[in-house]
Design a protein around this motif. Structure first.
Motif, mmCIF file in Angstrom:
data_model
loop_
_atom_site.group_PDB
_atom_site.id
_atom_site.type_symbol
_atom_site.label_atom_id
_atom_site.label_comp_id
_atom_site.label_asym_id
_atom_site.label_seq_id
_atom_site.Cartn_x
_atom_site.Cartn_y
_atom_site.Cartn_z
ATOM 1 N N ALA A 177 0.831 -1.205 0.000
ATOM 2 C CA ALA A 177 0.000 0.000 0.000
ATOM 3 C C ALA A 177 0.865 1.254 0.000
ATOM 4 N N GLY A 178 1.951 1.240 0.797
ATOM 5 C CA GLY A 178 2.864 2.382 0.799
ATOM 6 C C GLY A 178 3.536 2.573 -0.549
ATOM 7 N N LYS A 179 3.890 1.463 -1.186
ATOM 8 C CA LYS A 179 4.511 1.549 -2.510
ATOM 9 C C LYS A 179 3.540 2.127 -3.524
ATOM 10 N N ARG A 180 2.277 1.682 -3.457
ATOM 11 C CA ARG A 180 1.282 2.220 -4.388
ATOM 12 C C ARG A 180 1.058 3.707 -4.151
ATOM 13 N N LEU A 181 1.035 4.114 -2.875
ATOM 14 C CA LEU A 181 0.854 5.536 -2.573
ATOM 15 C C LEU A 181 2.031 6.359 -3.088
ATOM 16 N N ALA A 182 3.257 5.824 -2.902
ATOM 17 C CA ALA A 182 4.436 6.546 -3.388
ATOM 18 C C ALA A 182 4.413 6.660 -4.907
ATOM 19 N N GLU A 183 4.041 5.568 -5.585
ATOM 20 C CA GLU A 183 3.965 5.612 -7.045
ATOM 21 C C GLU A 183 2.879 6.573 -7.506
ATOM 22 N N ALA A 184 1.748 6.575 -6.798
ATOM 23 C CA ALA A 184 0.673 7.495 -7.167
ATOM 24 C C ALA A 184 1.099 8.946 -6.949
ATOM 25 N N ARG A 185 1.834 9.199 -5.862
ATOM 26 C CA ARG A 185 2.313 10.565 -5.601
ATOM 27 C C ARG A 185 3.301 11.003 -6.673
ATOM 28 N N LEU A 186 4.222 10.114 -7.040
ATOM 29 C CA LEU A 186 5.188 10.449 -8.082
ATOM 30 C C LEU A 186 4.491 10.720 -9.409
ATOM 31 N N ALA A 187 3.501 9.880 -9.730
ATOM 32 C CA ALA A 187 2.758 10.095 -10.977
ATOM 33 C C ALA A 187 1.997 11.415 -10.937
ATOM 34 N N ARG A 188 1.443 11.749 -9.758
ATOM 35 C CA ARG A 188 0.714 13.010 -9.637
ATOM 36 C C ARG A 188 1.647 14.206 -9.796
ATOM 37 N N LEU A 189 2.842 14.125 -9.190
ATOM 38 C CA LEU A 189 3.802 15.220 -9.327
ATOM 39 C C LEU A 189 4.247 15.378 -10.778
ATOM 40 N N GLU A 190 4.494 14.254 -11.449
ATOM 41 C CA GLU A 190 4.889 14.329 -12.858
ATOM 42 C C GLU A 190 3.760 14.903 -13.709
ATOM 43 N N ARG A 191 2.528 14.505 -13.408
ATOM 44 C CA ARG A 191 1.390 15.028 -14.164
ATOM 45 C C ARG A 191 1.223 16.524 -13.928
ATOM 46 N N ASP A 192 1.380 16.950 -12.658
ATOM 47 C CA ASP A 192 1.264 18.381 -12.357
ATOM 48 C C ASP A 192 2.355 19.180 -13.068
ATOM 49 N N ALA A 193 3.590 18.647 -13.045
ATOM 50 C CA ALA A 193 4.688 19.349 -13.722
ATOM 51 C C ALA A 193 4.435 19.428 -15.219
ATOM 52 N N ARG A 194 3.928 18.339 -15.798
ATOM 53 C CA ARG A 194 3.644 18.333 -17.234
ATOM 54 C C ARG A 194 2.526 19.317 -17.571
#
Length: 224
Positions: A177-194
């Motif tokens: 669950a922590g790994k999924r949250l970290a991956e989701a956060r990273l994807a969200r940050l990349e999406r926001d930056a894009r």
């Protein structure tokens, strides 16, 4: 008791509010079967039957699969069939000896398991090996420990192993669950930056187009 409860529920419309409970043990002055209301404290039921001495051990349920109570301030539940109040002599636990591989536990197991093999793997710390011998199929009936001539606490071994396996599974799920949250956060940050980069590029293009329409863009800027 179950048939009587079903009859009262269907024919009389009476919910399950009481049940027959067996009060027994050498510490009880007048053991017997009594109708007890659900929610009544174990201490109250023992006081009703009387005590010869302070019980050294209290068990809610039967002697094989009952639950050890630390005190009597526990309410009676619908699944409890009895209360056992043992004296110190009854509660004495013999010292466990080494397994002699007599096979008594295997013959006594109603599930057809190999308790001696499961216990050997658990003592060695090989929980996966115990799982390979169908540890999850154990119903904790206590038959194996009851017939063991070496007085090995087999049920405690199996309960401990299942608890460790459950804790390990919960830890694995938390890690995933922590790994999924970290991956989701990273994807969200990349999406926001894009998205920010796209917005910045679009605004720059709009400003350039506005300057071109107003004639303020220099020829060299237009060519570039």
């Amino acid at each position: 008791s179950t048939c009587a409860a079903v009859y009262k529920a269907i024919r009389l419309g009476q919910p399950l509010v009481e049940r027959i409970v067996t009060i027994n043990g050498a510490a009880v002055a007048e053991p017997g079967n009594i109708f007890a209301p659900l929610g009544c404290l174990v201490d109250d039921l023992l006081a009703y039957c009387g005590l010869k001495e302070v019980p050294a051990r209290l068990i809610l349920g039967g002697p094989m699969m009952g639950t050890l109570l630390l005190h009597g301030r526990v309410p009676l539940v619908k699944g409890a069939s009895g209360i056992l109040a043992f004296t110190a002599a009854e509660a004495a636990v013999p010292e466990a000896g080494p397994c002699i591989r007599c096979g008594s536990c295997t013959r006594a197991c109603p599930m057809g398991l190999l308790p001696l093999e499961m216990a050997a793997h658990i003592r060695a710390g090989d929980l996966d090996g115990a799982v390979g011998y169908s540890l999850s199929d154990c119903i904790s009936c206590g038959c194996c420990a009851y017939v063991c001539p070496s007085h090995i606490p087999l049920v405690q071994y199996f309960s401990h192993a299942r608890g460790e396996l459950s804790a390990r599974e919960r830890a694995r799920l938390r890690t995933e669950a922590g790994k999924r949250l970290a991956e989701a956060r990273l994807a969200r940050l990349e999406r926001d930056a894009r998205e920010k980069a796209e917005v910045a590029a679009r605004r720059k293009a709009e400003r350039t187009a506005a300057k071109a329409r107003s004639g303020t863009v220099k020829p060299e800027e237009e060519t570039t």
